[in-house]
Design an enzyme around this catalytic site. Structure first.
Site, PDB file in Angstrom:
ATOM      1  N   GLY A  59       0.806  -1.217   0.000  1.00  0.00           N
ATOM      2  CA  GLY A  59       0.000   0.000   0.000  1.00  0.00           C
ATOM      3  C   GLY A  59       0.841   1.269   0.000  1.00  0.00           C
ATOM      4  O   GLY A  59       0.524   2.245  -0.687  1.00  0.00           O
ATOM      5  N   THR A  60       1.920   1.251   0.772  1.00  0.00           N
ATOM      6  CA  THR A  60       2.758   2.448   0.858  1.00  0.00           C
ATOM      7  C   THR A  60       3.337   2.782  -0.514  1.00  0.00           C
ATOM      8  O   THR A  60       3.318   3.941  -0.954  1.00  0.00           O
ATOM      9  CB  THR A  60       3.896   2.221   1.879  1.00  0.00           C
ATOM     10  N   ASN A 119      -8.243   4.291   8.331  1.00  0.00           N
ATOM     11  CA  ASN A 119      -7.772   3.087   9.007  1.00  0.00           C
ATOM     12  C   ASN A 119      -8.073   3.066  10.496  1.00  0.00           C
ATOM     13  O   ASN A 119      -8.191   2.009  11.091  1.00  0.00           O
ATOM     14  CB  ASN A 119      -6.265   2.903   8.778  1.00  0.00           C
ATOM     15  N   GLN A 126      -8.035   0.380   3.202  1.00  0.00           N
ATOM     16  CA  GLN A 126      -8.923  -0.114   4.268  1.00  0.00           C
ATOM     17  C   GLN A 126     -10.353  -0.314   3.783  1.00  0.00           C
ATOM     18  O   GLN A 126     -11.208  -0.733   4.565  1.00  0.00           O
ATOM     19  CB  GLN A 126      -8.912   0.837   5.465  1.00  0.00           C
ATOM     20  N   SER A 170      -3.858  -2.817  -0.736  1.00  0.00           N
ATOM     21  CA  SER A 170      -2.725  -3.539  -0.155  1.00  0.00           C
ATOM     22  C   SER A 170      -3.140  -4.978   0.140  1.00  0.00           C
ATOM     23  O   SER A 170      -4.216  -5.212   0.693  1.00  0.00           O
ATOM     24  CB  SER A 170      -2.312  -2.844   1.146  1.00  0.00           C
ATOM     25  N   HIS A 225      -2.028  -7.286   2.317  1.00  0.00           N
ATOM     26  CA  HIS A 225      -2.120  -7.879   3.659  1.00  0.00           C
ATOM     27  C   HIS A 225      -3.328  -7.411   4.459  1.00  0.00           C
ATOM     28  O   HIS A 225      -3.563  -7.911   5.556  1.00  0.00           O
ATOM     29  CB  HIS A 225      -0.804  -7.697   4.427  1.00  0.00           C
ATOM     30  N   THR A 278      11.589  -7.324 -11.060  1.00  0.00           N
ATOM     31  CA  THR A 278      11.000  -8.641 -11.337  1.00  0.00           C
ATOM     32  C   THR A 278       9.777  -8.847 -10.451  1.00  0.00           C
ATOM     33  O   THR A 278       9.836  -8.619  -9.238  1.00  0.00           O
ATOM     34  CB  THR A 278      12.054  -9.744 -11.074  1.00  0.00           C
ATOM     35  N   CYS A 305       3.749   5.121  18.619  1.00  0.00           N
ATOM     36  CA  CYS A 305       4.709   5.243  19.710  1.00  0.00           C
ATOM     37  C   CYS A 305       6.069   5.528  19.104  1.00  0.00           C
ATOM     38  O   CYS A 305       6.646   4.685  18.440  1.00  0.00           O
ATOM     39  CB  CYS A 305       4.756   3.939  20.495  1.00  0.00           C
TER      40      CYS A 305
END
Ligand code: PLP
Length: 389
Positions: A73-74, A153, A181, A201, A203, A239, A328
């Site tokens: 996604g990034t 998100n 999302q 994305s 995942h 690739t 964090c």
């Protein structure tokens, strides 16, 4: 005895579906060819990549050649935002985005500012919604791109992307939307949205981490971010990661099927049950973004007078995985930029927890969460010097 664990952090990542894993497996060993090779091995993997492209195109409502596979996604967001900007124009580029974007878009825009481009960050209201009129008002003669996410998100709030798409089309400005999302949770149709670019994305939809796709409308020129070979029609060199792409294709098929086979409806009813029971059982609990349309798997709840981080840790020790939206960094917990953009005070933002369900969530998982959360919140409040009952 093995500790029971329930995972309600599917907006962070999702488990790879067993069927997705099985679909990928032969492409690590048996079918290992480079998809650019012209011999049998290459043809085999090329065919698999193109089948996956068809599946992703079906999920997004576009044509297969409009799908560019990325490393997640990034990367899709970076390519989508950077890719269409014309840096050679003498009056420079102006970009419109929102204050609640994922860092993959926000930090890309900040980087563009350091390169001399102008960025307008449109605000959101208390329900986490962008006002399309703010987008319209932000337009300038040199605006080249609008990038506003489809679903947030942290809160799951769905943005008015179709209205924004119309504004972009009227102004003849590119429109990119981060749908990372939204995919698999709400139907995506690039024609209805009217976007030129859209990121997903793998995942977040039960494919592996490190693979994704960018929809690029036919005729839209994107400058690659990675230079090299002429892969992905010269839009993304390198690739192809064939096993991951095959996994993404398979997961897109399952995501698409989820809208009609009852999976999304079940996820939605479990989320609603969890949310209403928590609101009922815990005083001074509020759903952040409740006033807006939201994806069906997410609820972000503020339990006033607690430290979200402490609640996440306490619940994790008992087997429930949830999260705060807070990042964090260097030991200091920053209040979420999304929740503060909605007008929450830092202490309210820090008191907020995100529960994000997945396809694998079951009614007994909700019962398990309900057996833990109210009692844990009560315990933390008892210990809190600022909480007076
Ligand atoms: N955009 C949104 C809205 C996200 O939630 C995420 C991941 O959390 C990303 C982009 C980045 O995707 P990836 O982790 O595949 O790089």
């Amino acid at each position: 005895m093995v500790m029971r664990r329930v995972y309600f952090d599917n907006n962070a990542t999702t488990p790879v579906l067993p069927q997705v894993f099985e679909a990928m497996r032969p492409y690590f060993t048996e079918h290992f060819g480079n998809a650019s090779s012209i011999h049998h091995h290459g043809q085999e993997t090329r065919a698999a990549v193109e089948r996956a492209r068809e599946s992703v195109a079906t999920l997004l409502g576009c044509r297969a050649p409009e799908v560019v596979f990325t490393g997640g996604g990034t990367e899709g967001d970076n390519l989508g935002v950077f890719g269409v900007l014309r840096e050679d124009l003498k009056d420079g580029a102006h970009i419109i985005t929102s204050t609640i974007e994922h860092s993959a878009v926000l930090n890309t825009c900040r980087q563009l500012e350091t390169l001399g481009m102008a960025v307008t960050y449109v605000p959101v209201n208390a329900s986490c919604l962008v006002d399309p009129d703010d987008v319209r008002r932000a337009l300038r003669p040199n605006t080249q791109l609008i990038s506003i996410m489809m679903a947030n998100n942290e809160t799951g709030v769905l943005q008015p992307v179709e209205e924004i798409g119309k504004i972009a089309a009227e102004a003849d400005v590119y429109f990119h939307t981060d749908a990372v999302q939204a995919a698999g949770k709400v139907a995506i149709d690039v024609e209805r949205i009217g976007c030129d670019l859209l990121t997903i994305s793998g995942h977040k939809i039960h494919a592996p981490q490190g693979v994704g796709a960018l929809y690029v409308r036919k005729g839209t020129q994107v400058t690659p971010r990675l230079f090299g070979g002429r892969h992905e029609r010269s839009r993304r060199a390198g690739t192809e990661n064939v096993p991951a792409i095959v996994g993404l294709g398979k997961s897109a098929e399952f995501a698409h099927a989820g809208f009609t086979n009852g999976e999304v409806a079940l996820m939605s009813s479990l989320r609603d049950q969890l949310q209403s029971a928590l609101l009922h059982e815990v005083d001074e609990s509020v759903v952040n973004g409740a006033g807006a349309p939201r994806v069906p798997n997410t609820t972000n709840i503020r339990f006033e007078h607690i430290e979200g981080e402490a609640l996440v840790i306490a619940l994790d020790l008992k087997g429930l995985a949830v999260s705060t939206g807070a990042a964090c960094s260097s030991g200091a917990i920053e209040p979420s930029h999304v929740l503060t953009a909605m007008g929450l005070r830092p202490d309210q933002a820090r008191a907020s927890i995100r529960f994000s369900l997945g396809k694998q969530s079951k009614p007994e998982d909700v019962d398990f969460a309900l057996s833990l959360v109210p009692a844990t919140v009560a315990k933390l409040r008892e210990l809190s010097p600022v909480y007076a009952k």
